[in-house]
Structure formats: structure tokens, C-alpha cells
Write a protein that holds these residues in place. Sequence first.
Motif, PDB file in Angstrom:
ATOM      1  N   ARG A   1     -12.556   3.878  14.276  1.00 48.34           N
ATOM      2  CA  ARG A   1     -14.012   3.109  14.896  1.00 48.34           C
ATOM      3  C   ARG A   1     -12.438   3.459  16.183  1.00 48.34           C
ATOM      4  NH1 ARG A   1     -15.022  -3.408  15.595  1.00 48.34           N
ATOM      5  NH2 ARG A   1     -12.863  -3.385  15.634  1.00 48.34           N
ATOM      6  N   THR A   2     -11.334   3.128  16.928  1.00 45.61           N
ATOM      7  CA  THR A   2     -10.296   3.576  18.002  1.00 45.61           C
ATOM      8  C   THR A   2      -9.528   4.558  17.411  1.00 45.61           C
ATOM      9  OG1 THR A   2     -10.955   1.634  18.295  1.00 45.61           O
ATOM     10  CG2 THR A   2      -9.518   3.178  19.971  1.00 45.61           C
TER      11      THR A   2
ATOM     12  N   TRP B   1      -4.913  -6.486  18.916  1.00 47.26           N
ATOM     13  CA  TRP B   1      -4.910  -7.760  18.553  1.00 47.26           C
ATOM     14  C   TRP B   1      -3.934  -8.668  19.419  1.00 47.26           C
ATOM     15  CZ3 TRP B   1       0.135  -7.753  17.261  1.00 47.26           C
ATOM     16  CH2 TRP B   1       0.707  -7.136  16.551  1.00 47.26           C
TER      17      TRP B   1
ATOM     18  N   TYR C   1       0.797  -1.375  -0.101  1.00 44.97           N
ATOM     19  CA  TYR C   1      -0.005   0.043  -0.037  1.00 44.97           C
ATOM     20  C   TYR C   1       0.592   0.857  -0.184  1.00 44.97           C
ATOM     21  CZ  TYR C   1       0.638  -0.329   4.912  1.00 44.97           C
ATOM     22  OH  TYR C   1       1.852  -0.207   6.589  1.00 44.97           O
TER      23      TYR C   1
ATOM     24  N   ARG D   1       5.838   0.996   5.598  1.00 46.58           N
ATOM     25  CA  ARG D   1       7.188   1.606   5.661  1.00 46.58           C
ATOM     26  C   ARG D   1       7.714   0.652   7.326  1.00 46.58           C
ATOM     27  NH1 ARG D   1      10.693   5.338   4.070  1.00 46.58           N
ATOM     28  NH2 ARG D   1       9.813   6.622   2.129  1.00 46.58           N
TER      29      ARG D   1
ATOM     30  N   GLY E   1      -7.035  -4.754   8.945  1.00 46.18           N
ATOM     31  CA  GLY E   1      -5.819  -5.217   9.924  1.00 46.18           C
ATOM     32  C   GLY E   1      -5.503  -7.258   9.787  1.00 46.18           C
TER      33      GLY E   1
ATOM     34  N   THR F   1      -8.334   2.860  10.953  1.00 51.82           N
ATOM     35  CA  THR F   1      -6.882   3.583  11.968  1.00 51.82           C
ATOM     36  C   THR F   1      -5.336   3.154  12.544  1.00 51.82           C
ATOM     37  OG1 THR F   1      -8.231   4.590  13.358  1.00 51.82           O
ATOM     38  CG2 THR F   1      -8.228   5.536  11.655  1.00 51.82           C
ATOM     39  N   GLY F   2      -5.439   2.289  12.254  1.00 56.56           N
ATOM     40  CA  GLY F   2      -4.236   0.976  12.540  1.00 56.56           C
ATOM     41  C   GLY F   2      -2.810   1.819  12.017  1.00 56.56           C
ATOM     42  N   SER F   3      -1.362   1.344  11.740  1.00 47.65           N
ATOM     43  CA  SER F   3      -0.827   1.385  11.275  1.00 47.65           C
ATOM     44  C   SER F   3      -0.156   1.905  10.053  1.00 47.65           C
ATOM     45  CB  SER F   3       0.255   0.743  11.501  1.00 47.65           C
ATOM     46  OG  SER F   3       1.004   0.556  12.886  1.00 47.65           O
ATOM     47  N   SER F   4      -1.313   0.880   9.054  1.00 48.64           N
ATOM     48  CA  SER F   4      -0.843   0.869   7.602  1.00 48.64           C
ATOM     49  C   SER F   4      -2.180   1.942   7.838  1.00 48.64           C
ATOM     50  CB  SER F   4      -2.035  -0.872   7.325  1.00 48.64           C
ATOM     51  OG  SER F   4      -1.454  -2.028   7.929  1.00 48.64           O
TER      52      SER F   4
ATOM     53  N   GLN G   1      -0.333   5.134   7.328  1.00 50.91           N
ATOM     54  CA  GLN G   1       0.546   5.505   6.547  1.00 50.91           C
ATOM     55  C   GLN G   1       0.276   5.316   5.251  1.00 50.91           C
ATOM     56  OE1 GLN G   1       3.111   1.890   6.646  1.00 50.91           O
ATOM     57  NE2 GLN G   1       5.088   2.861   8.133  1.00 50.91           N
TER      58      GLN G   1
ATOM     59  N   LYS H   1      -2.061  -1.034  22.624  1.00 50.87           N
ATOM     60  CA  LYS H   1      -2.443  -0.836  20.626  1.00 50.87           C
ATOM     61  C   LYS H   1      -0.422  -0.702  20.046  1.00 50.87           C
ATOM     62  CE  LYS H   1      -6.890  -0.020  20.200  1.00 50.87           C
ATOM     63  NZ  LYS H   1      -7.578  -1.094  18.502  1.00 50.87           N
TER      64      LYS H   1
ATOM     65  N   ALA I   1      -7.836  -1.644   6.070  1.00 52.94           N
ATOM     66  CA  ALA I   1      -6.809  -1.160   6.305  1.00 52.94           C
ATOM     67  C   ALA I   1      -7.169  -1.870   8.108  1.00 52.94           C
ATOM     68  CB  ALA I   1      -6.496   0.017   6.948  1.00 52.94           C
TER      69      ALA I   1
ATOM     70  N   ASP J   1       9.164   0.655  10.616  1.00 52.42           N
ATOM     71  CA  ASP J   1       8.720   1.251  11.309  1.00 52.42           C
ATOM     72  C   ASP J   1       9.650   1.123  12.947  1.00 52.42           C
ATOM     73  OD1 ASP J   1       7.696  -0.939  13.022  1.00 52.42           O
ATOM     74  OD2 ASP J   1       5.369   0.054  13.902  1.00 52.42           O
TER      75      ASP J   1
HETATM   76  P1  NAP Z   1      -4.143  -2.869  13.040  1.00 53.50           P
HETATM   77  O1  NAP Z   1      -3.588  -2.131  13.832  1.00 53.50           O
HETATM   78  O2  NAP Z   1      -5.449  -4.195  13.138  1.00 53.50           O
HETATM   79  O3  NAP Z   1      -5.428  -1.773  12.447  1.00 53.50           O
HETATM   80  C1  NAP Z   1      -6.753  -2.459  11.826  1.00 53.50           C
HETATM   81  C2  NAP Z   1      -8.358  -0.817  11.821  1.00 53.50           C
HETATM   82  O4  NAP Z   1      -9.085  -1.429  11.586  1.00 53.50           O
HETATM   83  C3  NAP Z   1      -7.809  -0.809  13.200  1.00 53.50           C
HETATM   84  O5  NAP Z   1      -8.661   0.991  13.337  1.00 53.50           O
HETATM   85  C4  NAP Z   1      -9.404  -1.258  13.601  1.00 53.50           C
HETATM   86  O6  NAP Z   1     -10.379  -0.264  14.425  1.00 53.50           O
HETATM   87  C5  NAP Z   1     -10.391  -0.881  12.597  1.00 53.50           C
HETATM   88  N1  NAP Z   1     -11.276  -1.952  12.563  1.00 53.50           N
HETATM   89  C6  NAP Z   1     -11.073  -3.615  12.673  1.00 53.50           C
HETATM   90  N2  NAP Z   1     -12.344  -3.919  11.776  1.00 53.50           N
HETATM   91  C7  NAP Z   1     -13.292  -2.887  12.669  1.00 53.50           C
HETATM   92  C8  NAP Z   1     -14.616  -2.723  11.973  1.00 53.50           C
HETATM   93  N3  NAP Z   1     -15.530  -4.197  11.850  1.00 53.50           N
HETATM   94  N4  NAP Z   1     -15.137  -0.948  12.120  1.00 53.50           N
HETATM   95  C9  NAP Z   1     -14.366  -0.184  12.020  1.00 53.50           C
HETATM   96  N5  NAP Z   1     -12.862  -0.462  11.969  1.00 53.50           N
HETATM   97  C10 NAP Z   1     -12.656  -1.777  11.776  1.00 53.50           C
HETATM   98  O7  NAP Z   1      -4.092  -3.177  11.335  1.00 53.50           O
HETATM   99  P2  NAP Z   1      -2.952  -2.245  10.441  1.00 53.50           P
HETATM  100  O8  NAP Z   1      -3.095  -1.480  10.696  1.00 53.50           O
HETATM  101  O9  NAP Z   1      -2.987  -3.444   9.186  1.00 53.50           O
HETATM  102  O10 NAP Z   1      -2.016  -3.341  11.385  1.00 53.50           O
HETATM  103  C11 NAP Z   1      -1.358  -4.299  11.825  1.00 53.50           C
HETATM  104  C12 NAP Z   1      -0.159  -4.220  12.928  1.00 53.50           C
HETATM  105  O11 NAP Z   1       0.809  -4.608  11.612  1.00 53.50           O
HETATM  106  C13 NAP Z   1       0.198  -2.698  13.392  1.00 53.50           C
HETATM  107  O12 NAP Z   1      -0.641  -3.103  14.424  1.00 53.50           O
HETATM  108  C14 NAP Z   1       2.101  -3.767  13.320  1.00 53.50           C
HETATM  109  O13 NAP Z   1       2.651  -4.181  14.070  1.00 53.50           O
HETATM  110  C15 NAP Z   1       2.191  -3.901  11.945  1.00 53.50           C
HETATM  111  N6  NAP Z   1       2.758  -2.810  11.502  1.00 53.50           N
HETATM  112  C16 NAP Z   1       3.920  -2.045  10.914  1.00 53.50           C
HETATM  113  C17 NAP Z   1       3.550  -1.180  10.395  1.00 53.50           C
HETATM  114  C18 NAP Z   1       5.329  -0.487   9.869  1.00 53.50           C
HETATM  115  O14 NAP Z   1       5.841  -1.232  10.685  1.00 53.50           O
HETATM  116  N7  NAP Z   1       5.346   0.838   9.891  1.00 53.50           N
HETATM  117  C19 NAP Z   1       2.802  -0.718   9.196  1.00 53.50           C
HETATM  118  C20 NAP Z   1       1.957  -1.151   9.038  1.00 53.50           C
HETATM  119  C21 NAP Z   1       1.320  -2.391   9.921  1.00 53.50           C
HETATM  120  P3  NAP Z   1     -10.400  -1.061  16.403  1.00 53.50           P
HETATM  121  O15 NAP Z   1      -8.763  -0.365  16.975  1.00 53.50           O
HETATM  122  O16 NAP Z   1     -11.110   0.044  16.908  1.00 53.50           O
HETATM  123  O17 NAP Z   1     -10.568  -2.076  16.185  1.00 53.50           O
END
Ligand code: NAP
Length: 528
Positions: free
Chosen positions: A202-203, A486, A45, A49, A373, A179-182, A185, A321, A371, A51
Motif C-alpha cells: 500500500r505504501t 503508526w 518470522y 533482527r 503491524g 511492506t513495513g519493517s517486518s 526483513q 514513518k 505483515a 535494527d
Molecule cells: P508496520 O510498519 O505497521 O507495517 C504494516 C504494513 O502493513 C504497512 O506496509 C501497511 O501499509 C500494511 N497494511 C496495513 N493495513 C493494510 C491494509 N488494509 N491493506 C494493505 N496494506 C496494509 O508493521 P511492522 O512491519 O510489523 O513494523 C512495526 C514496527 O515494529 C516498525 O516500524 C518498527 O518500529 C518495529 N520493527 C522493528 C524491526 C527491527 O528492529 N528491525 C523489525 C520489525 C518491526 P501502510 O504503510 O500503507 O499503512
Amino acid sequence: MLDAVIVGAGFAGMYMLHRLRGLGLTARVFEAGTGVGGTWYWNRYPGARCDVESMDYSYSFSEELQQEWRWTERYSAQPEILRYANHVADRFDLRRDIQFGTRVTAAIWDERAGTWTVGTDRGDSVPARFCIMATGCLSDAQVPAFPGRDSFAGRSFHTGRWPHEPVDFTGRRVAVIGTGSSAIQSIPLIARQAAHVFVFQRTPNYSMPAHNAPLDPEYERSVKGRYAEFRRQARESRVGFVTERSGDSAMTVPDEAREREYETRWNRGGLGFSAAYTDLLTSREANDTAARFFREKIRAIVRDPAVADLLCPKDYPLGTKRLCVDTDYYATFNRDSVTLIDVRKDPIEAITPTGVRVAGVEYAVDDIVFATGFDAMTGALLDIDIRGRADRRLAVEWTGGPRTYLGLAIAGFPNLFAITGPGSPSVLSNMIVSIEQHVDWIADCMAYLRAHRLATIEATSAAQEAWVQHVNEVGHTTLYPLAPSWYMGANIPGKPRVFMPYIGGVGLYRQKCDEVAAKGYEGFALGA
Ligand code: NAP
């Protein structure tokens, strides 16, 4: 008969193959993707990058490799990390033992033969003495079951399954869900192109500025001049890279000194923020001082006070988180073309053919970016039909949450290893450091078995139960279980709420694993 099947050709699977070859053992890797790189193969995406800083986030097993490879930025972008993965595959001639485009669907222990039979979606059925799961912790992409999810008529993407061709958002209306890391970014980059971006939150998350920049050649020279020592310190550290750690409690320093410290760390950027004080992740009061600092930063960056307020995390401690690292995330909400929609109060009602509906309002869009997760840590393992002794199914064994010994092995599943599995530091660490430690431990173990003419190794139930309890106890001395993260399985409806990674620290954990091996694999039953 193969010595081992390795599942996955990300950083873990590639290094595992290299180590086994070095021992003169035979292995085949099955990889669902068409290339190596795992996370960095799938997550293409915009803005993807690492972290963890480039000089830390790289293999240490080859001195020539670490000296010759040149990173261009402080934090490497996905295309560069993928190039690195491909370079490693070529340099060590790994591809000849990797079968791409093949997803492992089953791994069944054959009691009489004392072997695993690994099945794939291509019809392979391969016996091997060992089965090594290098399946990744964040590889099982999830799209929640929103009503009407599949009815959307426009383009839709998941950040973790991004197309291999660039996606152009120019002039388009885009929904980003999550609004997680992905998301953090990708949103700033999508917003630069799109006509309008609707962010469904959501959060809210705590996000640090990356202050990314070209890699300072002086810093690169200095690290390369002492790489062995630099790596040693990383291996012995808490999180797999060295960061300036204070020995103070946030509550014992004067307010102004604390604010100054936070400011210094904010200006430095990156994940080191949580190391500012010893008790940021164990005391709510200490954590609140840091959380307040973050909220003030957000309010200073985002002009509309209502939007700023919505972006401020308020109901879980900072760092519990995964802390995010961004470039221009909060400032992106100052664009007129970006709208933040709160889906905490009013969850997404439906995906419609033309958009996303919340509280009776339809946001019409051309594209949706999920995004949302992953089914973290256990998802990729449980997607495979894994059956051990007496046909015991892993999915049944783990009904109440994952149970492992050291995050490496599972009672009832002989000769099966998980690299960076639940119960190990994995996702709380610099992944490559944890991967190398697990791979080295597994390779040494297989060499030991061969030297001692032993056929099987299996965690005992007693050692596993003690480890699960230890992981749980250590986890509960921290604030982590307070967040619906998660790490806790909270993002997947119905998943057991268990704090899955081991938070004792990378260095301490390595010591424990080494001690187990030094005592002739204490806690394991070895079979002739
Ligand atoms: P994530 O942290 O799990 O974020 C998922 C997002 O989707 C959250 O904001 C979540 O809200 C939302 N979501 C899920 N179900 C939903 C629903 N039913 N309705 C509304 N919103 C919903 O996933 P991610 O951003 O892909 O990151 C996952 C992990 O990958 C990171 O924590 C990190 O460890 C790694 N990562 C690292 C990097 C990096 O190195 N820079 C980049 C990307 C990912 P809630 O928070 O309310 O559940």
C-alpha cells in the motif's frame, strides 16, 4: 499483599522485577506467552533482527552481564536476542515470580483499600499496591478486516505471532501483505524458498541496507573496555545510541558534499542516516534531498523501472514513518519469482479461500503472511479493562488519544505506571535504554514513597495537560505528523490521529524526569 503486579515479561517487565526485588519489594509478573522476551518471543518470522546494533541493544544494569555476554553479529537476529532474554531470566532467577500463559484482562483501582486488583484470563484476582504496565509498544498484532479474511483455506501467519516451529515455504506460492519493517526483513528470506511471492504494497518504505556482519572482535573489545562511558553517552543522546551527528543544515552544504555524506552513510548502513543533517526531520526541502537520494538508490538496484518506481516512496518525508533496515530487500524484486502488487490505487478487495483478490484479479496462493503491524503504543493498554478513581475507564479517558504525564503516569490512575508509554521517547529510541530509564525512575519513586511513608502517587491533571501539550508542540515542530504512520495512529481505522511518542530526545527527557523526582515528584499528588 504484593507490592506490585507487573504486566508483561519482555525486557521491561524482567528488569522491573529485578529492580523491585533489589528494593526488597514483592512482585508478580503476568505474561501471556509461555516464555520471556516480549517482542523477541512473539516475532519469530524469517529474518527478524534488531535494527539497533547489538552492543547498544542490551541491558546495562549489570557490569558482569554486559562483559560476559557475547553477541555474534553487528545486528542480532531474533533467536540470539531471545537466548539473551532467557539467559537474563535464568541468571537473575526471575522465573519464580513470573506466571506464564496468563493474560491480564483487567486492572481495577479499589478506592477504599488503595490497591489495584488485577484480573487474568486464568481467573486470578490479585491485589497489589502498584500496577506496572510493561506491555510493550508494538505487541498488539493487527490483521485488517479484509472481506473474507477468515475464509482462506491455506496457511496464514502474522509476523508478530509467528509459530515456534520453523515454517517451510519451499515450493509454495506466498502472499505477503504489508511492506513495513517486518515485511522488509522477511520477504528476501521467504523469496529464497518460495515458488512465488506476491507482495501487496500500500505504501512503499524507505529502507537502509543493514550491512550486517559478524561482530568485529576488535570493536567488541573496545566497547567492553569503556562500556560505562559508552552507556553514559547513549543515555544522554537523542535516540539512545551514539551516532555521528552533523551540526550542519542539509541546505547549507554544497550538493556534491551532501551526496558524498549520504553515500558514506548508505555504505555504513543502519539507522544513523537521519542524523546526517540537523534539519532532515524538520525541513521538507532538506528532507527532499535525502528522499531523492533514496529513490536513486532504489532505481539503481531494481532492474524493472516500473517496479522500481512503485517501490519509491514519494508522498511522505523520509524518516517520518519508521526507517527500515534490510538485507537485500530491493534486490529481491529482481527475482522472476517475486511480484509487486500496488494496493494503494486498488485496495485488497477480498481474501478468498484460495488467495487474494485485487481489482478483480485473484492471486492464487498457498500461504498468506500478514505483515500488517500493530495497534501501536496504546493497543496493549486499552485491551485491558483499566479503571482508576471513581471507576474512570482508561478507554474513555483516551477517546481522543493517549494522555499521560511523562508517558509514565495517568491522572486519575494512582500507583499505575506505564513503561515506555505514549508521551515518552520509547519507539523513537533504543528501546532498552528507554526501558532501563523508566524502570529505574519507577523503582526510585517506589523507594521514595516507602522512605517517606507515602501510600500513593498520582499525576495531577494540570501537569498531565501541560505535558500532553508539550509533546504535541514538539512533535509538530517536525515533519513526523505529515506521514500516515503508526506513530500517528493512522494504521488503525478510527484511531485518533495524534503523534504519540515524545520527540524531545532521550537525554533531555531523562533530565526532565530526574528534575521532577528531585523536586519531590513535581506534578504528582502524593498521598499518605
Ligand atoms: P508496520 O510498519 O505497521 O507495517 C504494516 C504494513 O502493513 C504497512 O506496509 C501497511 O501499509 C500494511 N497494511 C496495513 N493495513 C493494510 C491494509 N488494509 N491493506 C494493505 N496494506 C496494509 O508493521 P511492522 O512491519 O510489523 O513494523 C512495526 C514496527 O515494529 C516498525 O516500524 C518498527 O518500529 C518495529 N520493527 C522493528 C524491526 C527491527 O528492529 N528491525 C523489525 C520489525 C518491526 P501502510 O504503510 O500503507 O499503512
